[in-house]
Design a protein around this motif. Structure first.
Motif, PDB file in Angstrom:
ATOM      1  N   GLY A 224      11.303  -1.470   8.224  1.00 18.64           N
ATOM      2  CA  GLY A 224      10.689  -0.310   7.615  1.00 18.64           C
ATOM      3  C   GLY A 224      10.186   0.927   8.612  1.00 18.64           C
ATOM      4  N   PHE A 228       4.989   5.359   8.569  1.00 18.54           N
ATOM      5  CA  PHE A 228       4.685   5.121   7.209  1.00 18.54           C
ATOM      6  C   PHE A 228       3.397   4.307   6.836  1.00 18.54           C
ATOM      7  CE2 PHE A 228       9.099   6.749   5.564  1.00 18.54           C
ATOM      8  CZ  PHE A 228       8.947   7.831   6.236  1.00 18.54           C
ATOM      9  N   ASP A 229       3.023   3.438   7.670  1.00 18.25           N
ATOM     10  CA  ASP A 229       2.205   2.523   7.703  1.00 18.25           C
ATOM     11  C   ASP A 229       0.679   3.443   7.333  1.00 18.25           C
ATOM     12  OD1 ASP A 229       3.697   0.501   8.051  1.00 18.25           O
ATOM     13  OD2 ASP A 229       2.473  -0.469  10.051  1.00 18.25           O
ATOM     14  N   TYR A 231       0.102   5.761   5.426  1.00 20.35           N
ATOM     15  CA  TYR A 231       0.023   6.100   4.300  1.00 20.35           C
ATOM     16  C   TYR A 231      -0.732   5.211   3.210  1.00 20.35           C
ATOM     17  CZ  TYR A 231       3.598   9.623   5.673  1.00 20.35           C
ATOM     18  OH  TYR A 231       3.982  10.703   6.412  1.00 20.35           O
ATOM     19  N   ARG A 232      -0.688   3.862   4.042  1.00 24.54           N
ATOM     20  CA  ARG A 232      -1.252   2.953   2.847  1.00 24.54           C
ATOM     21  C   ARG A 232      -2.788   2.151   3.846  1.00 24.54           C
ATOM     22  NH1 ARG A 232       1.795   4.920   0.277  1.00 24.54           N
ATOM     23  NH2 ARG A 232       3.476   3.969  -0.947  1.00 24.54           N
ATOM     24  N   ASP A 359       8.758  11.000   3.310  1.00 27.65           N
ATOM     25  CA  ASP A 359       7.431  10.888   3.448  1.00 27.65           C
ATOM     26  C   ASP A 359       7.024  11.203   2.109  1.00 27.65           C
ATOM     27  OD1 ASP A 359       6.436  11.198   6.523  1.00 27.65           O
ATOM     28  OD2 ASP A 359       8.401  12.160   6.381  1.00 27.65           O
ATOM     29  N   CYS A 362       7.005   8.507  -0.478  1.00 23.16           N
ATOM     30  CA  CYS A 362       5.839   7.475  -0.177  1.00 23.16           C
ATOM     31  C   CYS A 362       4.611   7.865  -1.035  1.00 23.16           C
ATOM     32  CB  CYS A 362       5.637   7.356   1.236  1.00 23.16           C
ATOM     33  SG  CYS A 362       6.695   6.892   2.230  1.00 23.16           S
ATOM     34  N   ILE A 432      12.844   4.580  -2.031  1.00 23.81           N
ATOM     35  CA  ILE A 432      11.925   3.846  -1.004  1.00 23.81           C
ATOM     36  C   ILE A 432      12.723   2.517  -0.842  1.00 23.81           C
ATOM     37  CG2 ILE A 432       9.681   2.737  -1.192  1.00 23.81           C
ATOM     38  CD1 ILE A 432       9.319   5.418  -0.503  1.00 23.81           C
ATOM     39  N   CYS A 436      13.532   3.030   2.879  1.00 23.08           N
ATOM     40  CA  CYS A 436      12.121   2.888   3.652  1.00 23.08           C
ATOM     41  C   CYS A 436      12.119   1.432   3.651  1.00 23.08           C
ATOM     42  CB  CYS A 436      11.160   3.742   2.964  1.00 23.08           C
ATOM     43  SG  CYS A 436      11.505   5.255   2.892  1.00 23.08           S
ATOM     44  N   VAL A 439       7.042  -0.009   2.055  1.00 20.75           N
ATOM     45  CA  VAL A 439       5.940   1.059   2.486  1.00 20.75           C
ATOM     46  C   VAL A 439       4.631   0.143   1.991  1.00 20.75           C
ATOM     47  CG1 VAL A 439       5.000   3.115   2.204  1.00 20.75           C
ATOM     48  CG2 VAL A 439       7.497   3.025   2.068  1.00 20.75           C
ATOM     49  N   SER A 443       4.630  -2.305   8.443  1.00 22.12           N
ATOM     50  CA  SER A 443       5.642  -2.228   9.154  1.00 22.12           C
ATOM     51  C   SER A 443       5.449  -2.544  10.670  1.00 22.12           C
ATOM     52  CB  SER A 443       6.444  -1.006   9.159  1.00 22.12           C
ATOM     53  OG  SER A 443       7.189  -0.435   7.787  1.00 22.12           O
TER      54      SER A 443
END
Length: 459
Positions: A224, A228-229, A231-232, A359, A362, A432, A436, A439, A443
């Motif tokens: 992944g 983007f980590d 975002y969580r 992005d 996500c 996704i 990706c 997400v 990752s």
């Protein structure tokens, strides 16, 4: 204690790797990490953020890894042996070639077409690279002697610094792992030097890397996008009202986000200006406001600055620009958090052909690719031609974005997104899943799992 080299040739990779959680996870595993950053000197804020008992930061000046003119020319003629739609677009319409004579571009593409079809040429190119361009470097060899690493992690397979480290590691029998920095690397370029193991962002890239780079698929790991980590992460997303008021905007108005691509699409400011005029004249389906994000490549002199200070416009030039690094942009934790909130609280996302489409997915944000007004060749709009690149065809194949090829189509698409934000939700989920991988905020953990697996194999 196992010792790991991490090679960071650009500041953007400080975000993708060091700030994403990879460094913290390695420290929790009890690993000693030496991070080599391409710069003349490590900035104090970087040292304060990362250096500790388990992490040493080393500056490697660009002058310390020189490349001769013959080697540069060899790379010029072999870098794009993967002839496909991406390379055709690059040599016809990219900012490096768009203004060159048509016959010159046609001859180079013909040369690549012939060379790319010759059986055995790609392995020969790598053999020549290893035998005749050894890039033996006393400075880099000195680091290996001083630290005795158990593994080298290269964060960008196409970077000069990474290749020098990979070659030195091979000579010494040190295991190596490398990443594709961007999701278009595997299809756009032929890698002159390869590691023992690869880390990639999704299964499509894994398949293409194995095919085009002639690399064993069993040694390619899918993790992944570590960036983007963010975002969580718990606590990153703020309430809508708090974020928008902080940008001088009205939480009751719909938000249109426009992400520029700077020097790659020099005229894309025209699209943002058109959106502003629709907002100003109240010609959209709902009362709207605009967040404009210039690109870091020309943030200091972009024509988008004309929109700064206008009513219902927030001009987001919060880039942490640092001339210390070759790419001049080091996205800090605060900047990453702000960008995540902007995406989360946007009602419509507009770009030309940016990773921003991923992005936005996500956060399940409706997204539009404006395929006009961004780049011209001899007075003719060729923006839509840029959309033929392989990696963005993967996006279009999911159907996750709306496509606008004119101003009128863009206005219709914006209104559709405003009135039916759930439209294409299933397609965004498909994007996704395909592009990706996951997400899920893990990752970076998966990258560390790969590193630990390879370390275990050495043992």
């Amino acid at each position: 204690m196992k010792k790991i080299f991490i090679v960071v040739p650009e500041a953007l990779l400080i975000r993708n790797i060091l700030r994403s959680g990879v460094l913290d996870s390695l420290k929790k595993k009890g690993r000693q990490v030496v991070v080599f950053i391409l710069c003349d000197a490590i900035p104090d804020y970087i040292r304060a953020e990362f250096a500790d008992a388990n992490v040493e930061l080393v500056a490697v000046p660009d002058a310390a890894v020189p490349m001769g003119p013959v080697h540069r020319r060899f790379i010029l003629f072999t870098h794009f042996l993967n002839l496909n739609d991406t390379t055709r677009v690059y040599f016809n319409y990219s900012r490096h070639y768009i203004n060159r004579a048509r016959w010159a571009r046609a001859m180079y593409l013909a040369f690549l077409n012939i060379c790319g079809r010759l059986p055995g040429l790609k392995p020969l190119v790598r053999w020549v690279e290893q035998v005749f361009f050894t890039e033996k470097n006393k400075t880099i060899a000195g680091y290996f002697e001083a630290y005795r690493p158990d593994l080298v992690f290269s964060t960008s397979i196409t970077a000069k610094l990474d290749n020098v480290f990979l070659k030195e590691a091979r000579r010494r029998g040190v295991p190596t792992i490398s990443m594709t920095k961007s999701w278009d690397n595997a299809t756009k370029m032929y890698f002159r030097c390869v590691p023992d193991h690869f880390i990639v962002q999704d299964e499509i890239i894994r398949s293409e890397l194995a095919r085009l780079q002639q690399f064993p698929p069993e040694r390619i790991y899918v993790v992944g996008f570590p960036q983007f980590d963010w975002y969580r992460r718990p606590g990153v997303i703020k309430p809508r009202e708090e974020h928008l008021r902080g940008k001088g905007l009205d939480p009751d108005r719909a938000v249109i986000f426009f992400g520029s691509q700077g020097i790659w699409f020099k005229q894309d400011y025209q699209v943002a200006e058109q959106i502003y005029q629709w907002i100003k004249r109240d010609e959209l389906a709902k009362p709207c406001q605009l967040i404009v994000r210039p690109h870091f490549s020309n943030v200091k002199n972009t024509p988008l600055q004309k929109l700064k200070g206008l009513e219902h416009v927030s001009y987001d030039d919060s880039y942490h620009i640092s001339d210390v690094f070759v790419d001049n942009w080091d996205p800090t934790a605060a900047e990453n958090t702000d960008f995540a909130n902007t995406l989360r609280h946007s009602d419509v996302v507009v770009n030309i052909l940016s990773t921003i489409a991923l992005d936005a997915a996500c956060f399940d944000r409706p997204t539009i690719n404006a395929l006009y007004g961004g780049v011209y060749q001899n007075g003719r709009d060729v923006t839509h031609k840029m959309a033929e690149v392989v990696h963005y065809q993967w996006v279009f194949a999911t159907g996750a974005t709306l496509v606008a090829r004119s101003a009128e189509e863009l206005r219709e698409a914006i209104n559709q997104c405003l009135l039916d934000p759930q439209s294409k939700q299933a397609e965004r989920k498909l994007l996704i899943d395909r592009l990706c991988y996951k997400v899920d905020g893990k990752s970076a953990e998966r990258i560390v799992e790969v590193i630990e697996t390879v370390l275990g194999q050495k043992t």
